[in-house]
Motif scaffolding. Sequence first.
Motif, short mmCIF file in Angstrom:
data_model
loop_
_atom_site.label_atom_id
_atom_site.label_comp_id
_atom_site.label_asym_id
_atom_site.label_seq_id
_atom_site.Cartn_x
_atom_site.Cartn_y
_atom_site.Cartn_z
N ALA A 22 0.85 -1.18 0.00
CA ALA A 22 0.00 0.00 0.00
C ALA A 22 0.89 1.23 0.00
O ALA A 22 2.06 1.17 0.37
N PHE A 23 0.33 2.35 -0.41
CA PHE A 23 1.01 3.64 -0.37
C PHE A 23 2.28 3.65 -1.22
O PHE A 23 3.28 4.28 -0.88
N ALA A 24 2.26 2.89 -2.34
CA ALA A 24 3.38 2.87 -3.28
C ALA A 24 3.30 4.06 -4.22
O ALA A 24 2.22 4.56 -4.54
N ALA A 25 4.46 4.53 -4.67
CA ALA A 25 4.49 5.58 -5.69
C ALA A 25 4.13 4.97 -7.03
O ALA A 25 4.53 3.85 -7.34
N GLY A 26 3.38 5.68 -7.85
CA GLY A 26 2.99 5.14 -9.14
C GLY A 26 2.63 6.21 -10.14
O GLY A 26 2.17 7.30 -9.77
N THR A 27 2.86 5.90 -11.41
CA THR A 27 2.51 6.83 -12.47
C THR A 27 2.31 6.06 -13.77
O THR A 27 2.91 5.00 -13.98
N VAL A 28 1.46 6.57 -14.63
CA VAL A 28 1.20 5.94 -15.92
C VAL A 28 2.04 6.62 -16.99
O VAL A 28 2.25 7.84 -16.96
N ASP A 29 2.60 5.82 -17.92
CA ASP A 29 3.42 6.42 -18.97
C ASP A 29 2.57 6.71 -20.22
O ASP A 29 1.35 6.49 -20.23
N ALA A 30 3.21 7.20 -21.28
CA ALA A 30 2.50 7.64 -22.48
C ALA A 30 1.77 6.50 -23.17
O ALA A 30 0.77 6.72 -23.87
N SER A 31 2.24 5.25 -22.98
CA SER A 31 1.61 4.11 -23.64
C SER A 31 0.43 3.55 -22.86
O SER A 31 -0.34 2.76 -23.40
N GLY A 32 0.30 3.94 -21.59
CA GLY A 32 -0.74 3.41 -20.73
C GLY A 32 -0.26 2.35 -19.77
O GLY A 32 -1.05 1.79 -19.01
N SER A 33 1.05 2.03 -19.79
CA SER A 33 1.61 1.12 -18.79
C SER A 33 1.84 1.87 -17.49
O SER A 33 2.01 3.10 -17.48
N TYR A 34 1.87 1.11 -16.39
CA TYR A 34 1.93 1.74 -15.08
C TYR A 34 3.21 1.35 -14.34
O TYR A 34 3.57 0.18 -14.28
#
Length: 669
Positions: free
Chosen positions: A469-481
């Motif tokens: 839980a509470f992990a850092a995350g972001t989606v890239d331009a292709s839609g992968s996370y």
Amino acid sequence: MIKKSSFPKYSTIAISILTMILAGCHNGNTSTTQNNSGVLQTVKSVASNLSVVSPPASVWENGSKSGTIAPVYGTQGVPSTSNTPGSLQDAMTWVDSSGNLWLFGGFCNGSPPNQTLWKYNHKEGTWTWVAGAKAISLFPTSEEIKAESGKYGVQGVASTNNFPGARDGSITWVDKSGNFWLFGGSGQASESSTSPYDQGILNDLWKFNPKDLTWTWVAGSSNAGQIGNYGTKNIEASTNVPGARWHSSGGIDSDGNLWIFGGNGLSSVTQTNLDDRMRMLGDLWKFNISTGKWTWISGSNLGGSIGNFGTKGVESATNEPINRIQNVMVIDSSNNIWIFGGGETYNGHGNDLWKYNQKTKMWTFMSGSSYGASGATAIGTKGVASVNNQPAGRDGANGWIDKSNNIWIFGGSAESSNGISSGSINDLWKYNINDNTWTWVSGSLSLVNTGTYGTKGVSNINNIPSARAFAAGTVDASGSYWIYGGDSLGGYTADIYSDLWIIGTGSLPTPVVTPTPNPTEQPPVAPANDPDFPECLPTDKICVSNMTNYPWERDALTSITASLYFGLRGMVITNQSSSNLVNFQLNEPFPSPYLSIDYSRSSCFSNKSADTPISLSVGNSCNIVLRYQPIYSGKLENNTFEFYVAGKLQSNSSWVYSQKIYQPYSSQM
């Protein structure tokens, strides 16, 4: 259960101390739910004649499988495969136009939040400490606090001298021009802050240009603990500003507007006592990048609202989500705003899914339970989509939307059906906004699951990160996370992770190619026809010998045709001189390009960073553990590898060597 994520770290060290105490496919018509201990049990559900959804391929990209790992900074501005941000939770991330991951802030094991900015180059597999102060101690000095405070500069003016203060639990966005945006969080305000809560909840808005490394303080206050100025609902104004908050959710729409929802923080209430003002929020805000102005869109300006669910699937002007923290927000291609779950006022862990229509300015309760944890248990058969499915209630989850407008939810902190047990989870869910169906795609519905790492750098549909839980995350331009770190929530044995994952809901980047090390200084070449270096230098009496009782081993169970193998080998350094050995700087192993020092397993570097010289008392020893990491495109052949370790005494520039090691290595091990 009291969760450490529930406490804002806004005024004293006491919260940090409390945090430490609390921390450290089958066919058929069956489905699954959680029992009271958080373990699965089988129940009946309608799931026939529905298509099976395959999981996306995921890859364990970088970092350690388990354990709490200290950061290794290396030299600022210099990328290295040995560098690592270490274990972090509640950090912030972005992916730039070149596919590099950026990481900022966060904290580990109850320590104050940090201010470090990192960059990960996927093509090289390297981390770079870009800027910001190193992490500070649990009980920081005034000088440490000063070093990690914000350097705001002039509002609206970009500068390399500007820098946000240390923080965690902020919101991030990437705009159409590739700039990174950061709002709020819990941490350090300005060095010259006049607020009594300068180590607290923030409402500052920042923009970072990754090309010239400049930060701009765009809006909000340089002081902490600021209440909001809501203005008039749906009317943009230069005086509008959200109150300070952390653990909110955010998204960016196709027009480039930044959105935030809820969080734990300050509304428009003006009580003198900060504790009386801190509450869960349910307000929705929009920031117009073009005009630089905020608009209060929806929700109460007082906080603590219980919302109004209305009728499921029916849009209404009176509908309103309950106040919440640590929920997920995504925005679809039609600019509808979706929020899921979170820790909710009076409701515990929620699994309710909402949609906000920007055109009609109305909310719709779409899916899940309106009763929080008591009704928010997981229902579904893995791989089978159904309108009857639902994820378990949770907060601190990761969420994103792919290029096909599917919403994805991973992990978080969840409870069993009666709230007795609680912990992290690693289930991956997919929501189809067109037919209102949920699919349990992969992972486990049981709590604190170890996941499936597979081989580092190799994608597989069976791979899934461990529960967190509470992990850092972001989606890239292709839609992968991309996911970094997070908290296992395993009680007193909890790990804060330092691993980096990519979940392939878009396209996965090409595999990492391990670069050949290029140190600035190399030791002399070994004498010809002299395979055995002296064990002890006559003048310095520094002995380096093999750890014969430390055999090669693999980091992971892999098949003999796997493309990536690992081995470990150790050696011992002993001080046999008459005085302490100081400033012994270890060099990288030579000559193999695939050898590196495993600092986490080397006692010489226990509780130290990789660039710390070794110091040994007379007669004492420490061990150096090496990691062998070749990359092949097929089956490994049997080989014998030759290498040695060299270090340099900075006092007299003498080189110290290990014996040359002849180590057989076989793919059959």
